[in-house]
Design an enzyme around this catalytic site. Structure first.
Site, PDB file in Angstrom:
ATOM      1  N   TYR A  43      -0.220  -1.019   6.428  1.00 16.69           N
ATOM      2  CA  TYR A  43      -0.161  -0.054   5.010  1.00 16.69           C
ATOM      3  C   TYR A  43       0.866   1.436   6.258  1.00 16.69           C
ATOM      4  O   TYR A  43       0.548   2.150   5.697  1.00 16.69           O
ATOM      5  CB  TYR A  43      -1.158  -0.006   5.416  1.00 16.69           C
ATOM      6  CG  TYR A  43      -2.374  -0.365   4.354  1.00 16.69           C
ATOM      7  CD1 TYR A  43      -1.237  -1.774   3.570  1.00 16.69           C
ATOM      8  CD2 TYR A  43      -3.441   0.001   3.831  1.00 16.69           C
ATOM      9  CE1 TYR A  43      -2.152  -2.104   2.831  1.00 16.69           C
ATOM     10  CE2 TYR A  43      -4.382  -0.969   2.817  1.00 16.69           C
ATOM     11  CZ  TYR A  43      -3.565  -1.833   2.487  1.00 16.69           C
ATOM     12  OH  TYR A  43      -4.075  -3.115   1.583  1.00 16.69           O
ATOM     13  N   HIS A 101      -5.012 -10.914   6.644  1.00 16.98           N
ATOM     14  CA  HIS A 101      -4.427  -9.800   4.647  1.00 16.98           C
ATOM     15  C   HIS A 101      -4.008 -11.016   3.502  1.00 16.98           C
ATOM     16  O   HIS A 101      -4.082 -10.380   2.603  1.00 16.98           O
ATOM     17  CB  HIS A 101      -3.499  -9.014   5.074  1.00 16.98           C
ATOM     18  CG  HIS A 101      -3.385  -7.842   4.196  1.00 16.98           C
ATOM     19  ND1 HIS A 101      -2.959  -6.626   4.492  1.00 16.98           N
ATOM     20  CD2 HIS A 101      -3.562  -7.471   3.365  1.00 16.98           C
ATOM     21  CE1 HIS A 101      -2.628  -5.543   3.655  1.00 16.98           C
ATOM     22  NE2 HIS A 101      -3.030  -6.723   2.736  1.00 16.98           N
TER      23      HIS A 101
END
Ligand SMILES: NC(=O)c1ccc[n+]([C@@H]2O[C@H](COP(=O)([O-])OP(=O)(O)OC[C@H]3O[C@@H](n4cnc5c(N)ncnc54)[C@H](OP(=O)(O)O)[C@@H]3O)[C@@H](O)[C@H]2O)c1
Length: 271
Positions: A43, A101
């Site tokens: 991110y 993730h």
């Protein structure tokens, strides 16, 4: 650390909150009351999370910080160094929760390698709790076999009123695993839902807050994001909303198996 072991039920998604603007937006959320901050290597918001936490002046122990190892860094050579680098970028000695993730697409990296590396990251003290993200039941079972029952604290997956993932939820409940609902507002798509709006009107809150209250009542952790102070406040208000069983059933009926996040690298989903 002064916080107990559990993951706070409501967190802040920080995807897109990059740079100084991102740090300012996260600080605003902290002022509203958010203490659980969800970031990821991919991110580029680890830095803004660290800046916002320091700017708040609150002790590190007041926060619950999650980050995630990117699927490009799952191999043995990169996994642990990437986590060490994340700690440095955030500016902490340890994260509260470290997640994988995404599973490695087509087992490009052997499953055992990165799941065992996750356990090693915890043993090294890089993470207080460990977990996974985007794992279907089959991979959760393999994880359990490798790390032992109760080793992982959560599986972070897409869940919202339009994707309630009943098979995955039933499995998670059967083994006592908490699910963390990402995109709990279906990226804003539920904001005008007539059923959620009607229930929201009865409670004096938005449709979004009703969605979050529903997901928390189902036992999930939620991590909504917003760039707007009004919406951040409105979403935080979900913590005070208590829905009746009739309202819960009305919202359960909204499930339509609508999945928003389904990239090529996705595993075979259960729902
Ligand atoms: N593990 C994974 O693979 C994965 C994947 C995706 C996301 N995530 C995590 O989940 C977090 C949340 O996901 P997301 O941001 O994609 O989706 P989301 O939280 O479901 O929705 C955010 C969107 O909803 C709008 N919104 C928020 N509150 C609202 C309200 N009260 N009323 C009306 N609209 C509202 C926001 O617009 P405004 O900005 O205008 O409020 C924004 O466009 C991410 O930040 C990330 O931490 C994880």
């Amino acid at each position: 650390m002064t916080m107990d072991k559990a993951i706070p039920k409501l967190g802040l998604g920080t995807g897109g909150r990059i740079g100084d603007d991102g740090a300012a937006a996260i600080l605003k959320a902290i002022e509203i009351g958010y203490r659980h901050l969800d970031t990821a290597q991919s991110y580029n918001s680890e830095d803004s999370v660290g800046k916002a936490v320091r700017a708040s002046g609150l002790p590190r122990g007041d926060f619950f910080i999650t980050t995630k190892v990117a699927d490009t860094r799952l191999n043995k050579a990169q996994f642990l160094p990437s986590v060490r680098a994340s700690l440095d970028v955030i500016g902490v000695d340890q994260v509260d929760l470290l997640l994988i993730h995404w599973p490695s697409h087509k087992d490009a990296v052997p499953f055992e390698d990165y799941v065992l590396a996750l356990g090693e990251a915890q043993q090294k003290g890089y993470a207080r709790l460990i977990g996974v993200s985007n794992f279907p039941i089959a991979l959760l079972e393999r994880t359990r076999a490798l790390l032992g029952p109760g080793a992982i604290a959560t599986n972070q997956v897409e869940i919202h009123p339009y994707l309630q993932a009943p098979k995955l939820v039933a499995y998670a409940r059967s083994i006592g695993l908490t699910l963390t609902a990402y995109q709990p507002l279906a990226k804003g798509e539920i904001r005008d839902d007539p059923v959620l709006s009607k229930i929201g009107a009865a409670h004096g809150v938005s449709a979004s807050a009703v969605a979050l209250a529903f997901l928390m009542a189902e036992g999930h952790v939620v991590i909504p994001s917003s760039s707007s102070e009004t919406n951040l406040r409105g979403n935080y208000a979900a913590l005070a909303v208590s829905l009746s069983e009739a309202e819960m059933n009305e919202i359960r009926a909204l499930n339509r198996g609508y999945r928003r996040i389904n990239p090529e690298k996705s595993p075979r989903w259960d729902d």
